[in-house]
Design an enzyme around this catalytic site. Structure first.
Site, PDB file in Angstrom:
ATOM      1  N   GLU A  47      35.941  39.565  50.135  1.00 35.46           N
ATOM      2  CA  GLU A  47      36.158  40.452  48.969  1.00 35.46           C
ATOM      3  C   GLU A  47      35.256  39.986  47.808  1.00 35.46           C
ATOM      4  O   GLU A  47      35.063  38.779  47.615  1.00 35.46           O
ATOM      5  CB  GLU A  47      37.630  40.305  48.543  1.00 35.46           C
ATOM      6  CG  GLU A  47      38.010  41.004  47.257  1.00 35.46           C
ATOM      7  CD  GLU A  47      39.412  40.608  46.744  1.00 35.46           C
ATOM      8  OE1 GLU A  47      39.836  39.444  46.950  1.00 35.46           O
ATOM      9  OE2 GLU A  47      40.069  41.480  46.155  1.00 35.46           O
ATOM     10  N   LYS A 124      40.095  49.259  47.437  1.00 33.37           N
ATOM     11  CA  LYS A 124      41.370  48.527  47.518  1.00 33.37           C
ATOM     12  C   LYS A 124      42.510  49.317  46.896  1.00 33.37           C
ATOM     13  O   LYS A 124      42.442  49.715  45.725  1.00 33.37           O
ATOM     14  CB  LYS A 124      41.207  47.178  46.807  1.00 33.37           C
ATOM     15  CG  LYS A 124      42.386  46.227  46.908  1.00 33.37           C
ATOM     16  CD  LYS A 124      42.007  44.900  46.252  1.00 33.37           C
ATOM     17  CE  LYS A 124      43.065  43.835  46.362  1.00 33.37           C
ATOM     18  NZ  LYS A 124      42.606  42.552  45.762  1.00 33.37           N
ATOM     19  N   CYS A 169      42.077  41.889  50.737  1.00 36.31           N
ATOM     20  CA  CYS A 169      42.945  40.830  50.221  1.00 36.31           C
ATOM     21  C   CYS A 169      44.428  41.173  50.175  1.00 36.31           C
ATOM     22  O   CYS A 169      45.104  41.167  51.191  1.00 36.31           O
ATOM     23  CB  CYS A 169      42.430  40.354  48.866  1.00 36.31           C
ATOM     24  SG  CYS A 169      43.185  38.785  48.403  1.00 36.31           S
TER      25      CYS A 169
HETATM   26  N1  CDT Z   1      42.406  39.075  45.479  1.00 36.70           N
HETATM   27  C1  CDT Z   1      43.702  39.243  45.758  1.00 36.70           C
HETATM   28  O1  CDT Z   1      44.163  40.338  46.042  1.00 36.70           O
HETATM   29  N2  CDT Z   1      44.463  38.136  45.654  1.00 36.70           N
HETATM   30  C2  CDT Z   1      45.880  38.199  45.856  1.00 36.70           C
HETATM   31  C3  CDT Z   1      46.539  37.223  44.973  1.00 36.70           C
HETATM   32  C4  CDT Z   1      47.929  37.582  44.789  1.00 36.70           C
HETATM   33  S1  CDT Z   1      48.658  36.814  43.422  1.00 36.70           S
HETATM   34  C5  CDT Z   1      48.270  37.821  42.099  1.00 36.70           C
HETATM   35  C6  CDT Z   1      46.310  37.967  47.282  1.00 36.70           C
HETATM   36  O2  CDT Z   1      47.137  38.742  47.762  1.00 36.70           O
HETATM   37  O3  CDT Z   1      45.886  37.003  47.910  1.00 36.70           O
END
Ligand code: CDT
Length: 311
Positions: A47, A124, A169
């Site tokens: 990402e 996303k 993500c």
């Molecule tokens: N980049 C991303 O989506 N990171 C999230 C962090 C979650 S905490 C705000 C993840 O789900 O890994």
């Protein structure tokens, strides 16, 4: 056509705030060379692969954050990556911050075919974090400030000899992500991630828990939809902020076929026989035979939790 897709999960180590796109693209090309030398024909990067994980930085003036975004793709910085992929006949997927001609902002990933043509785009859907500066958190996660939720759903493409879809993500934590693609017969889901190794609202949730939830989510999504899932980290410490590693490839049984055990640039190459998805899709997860949609209404009627139906 062969049903074996040899995927190269290309983890990026940390990218510091001061690092420019050109130097990141140079690193990505080195990973592509390694992937090619090891037999990979589809390389998957994380990402927001071209920059540091900028949503941790607060810009009072949102327009200032536009410097992290790409107004076109390919562009001058990424052209060498596309050229290299075309020269090697390598398909690829990577994430970037997209600024559209209409001024809209998305957290995006693309599929690029063996000829260097963009064959698919995903934006996303599940944006984590918050809109405004929050001094109760140990660090900021401002995706809701800088992006709007994706507007393309989760299409699946006939790509590189298989049925391929994308997620990004936080999407990997949501069963809906995989099921929408599962209902299109997806055989490989590719996703990149930037996961801080500490929960900003709960300091006792650290690296081990974060990696546990990561594997749990990806393995469940793969098994319950009988698909390969390729999950690629941006890892290591960016300007003092640590991101988990955990780049892995999971098979349609939910088993981990390989996982990187470091936090720097590196490639995990796994030959995936897409026909291995058939057994699960034709037996326990034969959706046409076993799903009971008459009982699933609440899933789309409600967003948050409401009154119990039993009362
Ligand atoms: N980049 C991303 O989506 N990171 C999230 C962090 C979650 S905490 C705000 C993840 O789900 O890994």
């Amino acid at each position: 056509m062969s049903r074996v897709l040899t995927v190269a999960a290309a983890q990026l180590g940390p990218i510091q705030k001061a690092e420019d796109r050109q130097s990141v693209v140079t690193r990505m090309i080195a990973l592509m060379d390694e992937a090619h030398a090891r037999g990979g024909n589809f390389i998957v990067y994380p990402e927001l692969a071209l920059t540091t994980f900028f949503p941790r930085w607060y810009h009072e003036d949102r327009a200032e954050a536009d410097s992290w975004f790409e107004a076109s793709m390919p562009n001058a910085a990424t052209a060498p990556l596309f050229d290299k992929a075309r020269a090697l006949g390598m398909a690829m997927s990577f994430g970037y911050a997209e600024l559209t001609p209409e001024g809209r902002h998305f957290n995006t990933s693309i599929l690029v075919d063996h000829a260097g043509k963009i064959a698919g785009k995903y934006r996303k859907v599940h944006l984590p974090g918050h809109v405004d500066y929050d001094d109760t958190r140990s660090h900021q996660h401002l995706e809701k400030r800088y992006f709007e939720p994706g507007d393309l759903g989760w299409p699946v493409w006939n790509f590189a000899g298989g049925l391929v879809g994308m997620a990004i993500c936080n999407d990997r934590r949501w069963p809906e992500t995989y099921r929408v693609m599962g209902l299109q017969g997806v055989e490989m889901v590719v996703l990149g991630f930037n996961t801080p190794s500490v929960n900003s609202q709960r300091s006792d949730e650290g690296l081990a828990d974060r990696l546990f939830h990561h594997r749990l989510s990806v393995q469940a999504g793969a098994y319950q939809n009988s698909t390969f899932v390729v999950a690629v980290a941006k890892a290591g410490t960016e300007d003092g902020h640590h991101l988990t590693g955990g780049t892995l490839v999971v098979d349609p049984n939910g088993k981990i076929l390989g996982e990187l055990d470091h936090e720097h640039d590196g490639v995990l190459v796994v030959a995936c026989d897409l026909d291995d998805t058939r057994f699960g899709k034709e037996t326990i997860f034969d959706f046409a035979r076993h799903r009971r949609v008459e009982h699933y209404g609440l899933i789309i009627e409600r967003t948050g939790v409401g009154a119990p139906l039993g009362e």
